[in-house]
Design an enzyme around this catalytic site. Sequence first.
Site, mmCIF file in Angstrom:
data_model
loop_
_atom_site.group_PDB
_atom_site.id
_atom_site.type_symbol
_atom_site.label_atom_id
_atom_site.label_comp_id
_atom_site.label_asym_id
_atom_site.label_seq_id
_atom_site.Cartn_x
_atom_site.Cartn_y
_atom_site.Cartn_z
ATOM 1 N N GLY A 12 -26.921 19.621 53.886
ATOM 2 C CA GLY A 12 -27.337 18.353 54.495
ATOM 3 C C GLY A 12 -28.179 18.572 55.737
ATOM 4 O O GLY A 12 -28.344 19.711 56.213
ATOM 5 N N ASP A 13 -28.778 17.484 56.221
ATOM 6 C CA ASP A 13 -29.595 17.505 57.445
ATOM 7 C C ASP A 13 -30.790 18.437 57.354
ATOM 8 O O ASP A 13 -31.248 18.998 58.351
ATOM 9 C CB ASP A 13 -28.734 17.890 58.670
ATOM 10 N N LYS A 16 -34.440 15.493 55.160
ATOM 11 C CA LYS A 16 -34.781 14.656 54.002
ATOM 12 C C LYS A 16 -35.469 13.367 54.435
ATOM 13 O O LYS A 16 -36.441 12.938 53.828
ATOM 14 C CB LYS A 16 -33.510 14.313 53.194
ATOM 15 N N ALA A 39 -24.392 9.607 55.723
ATOM 16 C CA ALA A 39 -25.746 10.144 55.870
ATOM 17 C C ALA A 39 -26.364 9.679 57.183
ATOM 18 O O ALA A 39 -26.043 8.606 57.689
ATOM 19 C CB ALA A 39 -26.615 9.671 54.703
ATOM 20 N N GLY A 40 -27.243 10.518 57.719
ATOM 21 C CA GLY A 40 -28.029 10.123 58.888
ATOM 22 C C GLY A 40 -29.407 10.718 58.696
ATOM 23 O O GLY A 40 -29.570 11.931 58.776
ATOM 24 N N HIS A 41 -30.371 9.900 58.326
ATOM 25 C CA HIS A 41 -31.720 10.378 58.003
ATOM 26 C C HIS A 41 -32.685 9.924 59.087
ATOM 27 O O HIS A 41 -32.836 8.731 59.338
ATOM 28 C CB HIS A 41 -32.159 9.837 56.629
ATOM 29 N N THR A 129 -16.909 12.721 58.199
ATOM 30 C CA THR A 129 -17.527 11.807 59.172
ATOM 31 C C THR A 129 -16.584 10.647 59.510
ATOM 32 O O THR A 129 -16.916 9.813 60.338
ATOM 33 C CB THR A 129 -18.825 11.223 58.599
ATOM 34 N N ARG A 143 -10.159 3.836 39.543
ATOM 35 C CA ARG A 143 -10.334 2.508 38.934
ATOM 36 C C ARG A 143 -9.692 1.377 39.737
ATOM 37 O O ARG A 143 -9.304 0.354 39.197
ATOM 38 C CB ARG A 143 -9.821 2.505 37.472
ATOM 39 N N GLN A 224 -26.894 13.943 51.890
ATOM 40 C CA GLN A 224 -26.150 15.211 52.010
ATOM 41 C C GLN A 224 -26.967 16.344 51.366
ATOM 42 O O GLN A 224 -28.181 16.253 51.334
ATOM 43 C CB GLN A 224 -24.747 15.089 51.386
ATOM 44 N N ARG A 333 -38.702 22.356 59.673
ATOM 45 C CA ARG A 333 -38.298 22.977 60.942
ATOM 46 C C ARG A 333 -38.731 24.447 61.053
ATOM 47 O O ARG A 333 -38.058 25.240 61.710
ATOM 48 C CB ARG A 333 -36.781 22.800 61.168
ATOM 49 N N ASP A 335 -41.099 25.384 62.821
ATOM 50 C CA ASP A 335 -41.439 25.544 64.245
ATOM 51 C C ASP A 335 -40.269 26.052 65.082
ATOM 52 O O ASP A 335 -40.468 26.672 66.130
ATOM 53 C CB ASP A 335 -41.949 24.208 64.813
ATOM 54 N N VAL A 416 -43.643 21.144 60.352
ATOM 55 C CA VAL A 416 -43.656 21.962 61.572
ATOM 56 C C VAL A 416 -43.325 21.129 62.808
ATOM 57 O O VAL A 416 -43.608 21.524 63.936
ATOM 58 C CB VAL A 416 -45.020 22.680 61.743
HETATM 59 P P1 GDP Z 1 -31.626 14.553 56.949
HETATM 60 O O1 GDP Z 1 -30.224 14.107 57.039
HETATM 61 O O2 GDP Z 1 -31.845 15.569 55.878
HETATM 62 O O3 GDP Z 1 -32.603 13.405 56.847
HETATM 63 O O4 GDP Z 1 -31.956 15.309 58.332
HETATM 64 P P2 GDP Z 1 -31.592 14.779 59.814
HETATM 65 O O5 GDP Z 1 -32.475 13.658 60.139
HETATM 66 O O6 GDP Z 1 -30.127 14.563 59.929
HETATM 67 O O7 GDP Z 1 -31.917 16.065 60.664
HETATM 68 C C1 GDP Z 1 -33.187 16.657 60.660
HETATM 69 C C2 GDP Z 1 -33.694 16.664 62.098
HETATM 70 O O8 GDP Z 1 -34.821 17.479 62.178
HETATM 71 C C3 GDP Z 1 -34.144 15.297 62.576
HETATM 72 O O9 GDP Z 1 -33.874 15.191 63.950
HETATM 73 C C4 GDP Z 1 -35.651 15.305 62.319
HETATM 74 O O10 GDP Z 1 -36.350 14.425 63.185
HETATM 75 C C5 GDP Z 1 -35.972 16.732 62.614
HETATM 76 N N1 GDP Z 1 -37.072 17.327 61.866
HETATM 77 C C6 GDP Z 1 -37.470 17.137 60.581
HETATM 78 N N2 GDP Z 1 -38.457 17.989 60.257
HETATM 79 C C7 GDP Z 1 -38.700 18.729 61.366
HETATM 80 C C8 GDP Z 1 -39.587 19.826 61.648
HETATM 81 O O11 GDP Z 1 -40.345 20.297 60.806
HETATM 82 N N3 GDP Z 1 -39.515 20.344 62.900
HETATM 83 C C9 GDP Z 1 -38.672 19.886 63.860
HETATM 84 N N4 GDP Z 1 -38.681 20.457 65.044
HETATM 85 N N5 GDP Z 1 -37.836 18.867 63.613
HETATM 86 C C10 GDP Z 1 -37.841 18.306 62.380
HETATM 87 P P1 IMO Z 2 -27.255 13.747 55.479
HETATM 88 O O1 IMO Z 2 -27.597 12.804 54.350
HETATM 89 C C1 IMO Z 2 -24.540 16.838 56.924
HETATM 90 C C2 IMO Z 2 -20.338 16.504 55.730
HETATM 91 C C3 IMO Z 2 -19.312 16.204 56.791
HETATM 92 C C4 IMO Z 2 -18.117 16.956 56.230
HETATM 93 C C5 IMO Z 2 -18.245 16.744 54.730
HETATM 94 C C6 IMO Z 2 -17.394 15.613 54.179
HETATM 95 O O2 IMO Z 2 -27.613 13.243 56.814
HETATM 96 O O3 IMO Z 2 -27.735 15.121 55.174
HETATM 97 P P2 IMO Z 2 -17.611 12.966 54.340
HETATM 98 O O4 IMO Z 2 -17.608 12.049 55.516
HETATM 99 O O5 IMO Z 2 -18.828 12.863 53.494
HETATM 100 O O6 IMO Z 2 -16.354 12.853 53.527
HETATM 101 O O7 IMO Z 2 -17.579 14.447 54.984
HETATM 102 O O8 IMO Z 2 -19.621 16.441 54.505
HETATM 103 N N1 IMO Z 2 -21.447 15.538 55.648
HETATM 104 C C7 IMO Z 2 -22.701 15.792 56.049
HETATM 105 N N2 IMO Z 2 -23.221 16.877 56.671
HETATM 106 N N3 IMO Z 2 -25.347 15.804 56.589
HETATM 107 C C8 IMO Z 2 -24.849 14.726 55.941
HETATM 108 O O9 IMO Z 2 -25.641 13.743 55.471
HETATM 109 C C9 IMO Z 2 -23.460 14.663 55.687
HETATM 110 N N4 IMO Z 2 -22.645 13.747 55.120
HETATM 111 C C10 IMO Z 2 -21.432 14.305 55.080
HETATM 112 O O10 IMO Z 2 -19.703 16.705 58.053
HETATM 113 O O11 IMO Z 2 -18.248 18.330 56.472
HETATM 114 MG MG MG Z 3 -28.720 13.928 58.432
#
Ligand code: GDP
Ligand code: IMO
Ligand code: MG
Length: 427
Positions: A12-13, A16, A39-41, A129, A143, A224, A333, A335, A416
Amino acid sequence: MSNIIAIGTQWGDEGKGKIIDFLAEDADIIARYQGGNNAGHTVIIGDEEFILHLVPSGILRPKKECIIGNGVVIDPKALLDEIQMLHAKNVDVGPHNLHVSKSANVIMPYHKLTDRLKEEETIGRIGTTRRGIGPAYLDKAGRVGIRMVDLLSETQLAWKLKRNLKELNLILEKIYGEKGVSYEQLMREYLEYGKKLRDYLKDTVSLLNSYISQKKNILFEGAQGTMLDVDHGTYPFVTSSNTTAGGACTGTGIGPTKIDSVIGVMKAYTTRVGEGPFPTEIKDGLADKLRNAGPIGEYGRSTGRPRRCGWLDMVVVRRSVLVNGLDSLAMTRLDILDDLDKIYICNKYKYKDTYIEDFPEELEILQNCEPVYEEAKGWNTPTAEIKEFKKLPPKALEYITRIEELSGVCVTILSVGPKRSQTIKKN
Ligand code: GDP
Ligand code: IMO
Ligand code: MG
């Protein structure tokens, strides 16, 4: 463009949100298919940062339509709050461009409560979370879930809620010594959410399939990552849904024949939030350096927790290539690695006296193996302003090429920096 699934290849993170926003330019419809507000996008547009939890990241592009599919679990209050947050930032969002499946399961307050109680008192820490995700999917598979459509019917909601509370209140009182949950208050609150969300609730299966017949371009937004998939991840330290590409079909009600390609979003290194095995985790001060490098540090976008950081793990990425059928990779990332002298890539694990190249399903091995690294030379040059692959420092290109060799998949998008403009497409 055609019908594309974008998924996370690691834990995750991976970035995306940023990549979905980039790909959404060429899409007509953007659909979420699993997970919930765990999720946190992040999407950055100009100077404004958006963190999306439930609403697809495509909502930030005008004239696109978004779908929250049946495979998502929805906390109605979180959804209403997110819509409100978007309105406050002048984003056009309403029933005309956001369609929510009537069949999506609802996260109830008792799911959040049992998520916490399981973590703290009985099952032990997965580091969830605490958004009620696991318990909501547990009820779905058992169910006894409540679906979004039930919020529109007093009789359906009353029947299901009474049935569920009979068992739940016994568990709360007798096992956890907690107060039972009040039926009347839940009925009032959730029927009210139903009224507020009525116009958003649709038969998204018919809608999405009709868009596919019209040859519209659909982008499926995974949440995720592969290693958090309930079947393919580092079980039991996973989330409770199918985060992998197959989830896009079951989670929206379209057939696999309608998918044209799958792109894997991969960080140039690895992070993980929460508990569970992470073979390439860096345990010394370098982890802090990676965590705090660049404009936005590695802290969870949903919970604020510091993310664990480590080197790129190709055993993980190769598994991701397999289970998602990846056609290409979007690397993010890069960079962050700009000012390192040495960078490491893990291509296999050592466990006791054996080397392992295929992702092991034994938790025992994942917890106790040693990563075997090959060394890559750092490029010590800023990449954040580079706009073309061929302008990258040669050592950065070597790093990317090596990852392509080890994964068997091309990196077609390179990020980047967090901004839209910091995205390089391979022609
Ligand atoms: P997601 O959950 O997959 O959407 O990813 P998150 O948003 O949780 O975390 C990715 C973090 O990296 C966010 O703070 C983005 O703004 C940042 N990010 C994405 N692409 C890049 C990159 O190429 N370089 C840098 N420095 N930051 C990036
Ligand atoms: P995005 O979409 C990173 C992790 C939690 C925990 C495990 C189970 O932003 O990539 P849950 O609350 O889903 O039952 O937690 O999954 N987790 C994530 N880690 N990015 C996420 O979403 C996540 N969503 C859940 O930290 O380890
Ligand atoms: Mg995220």
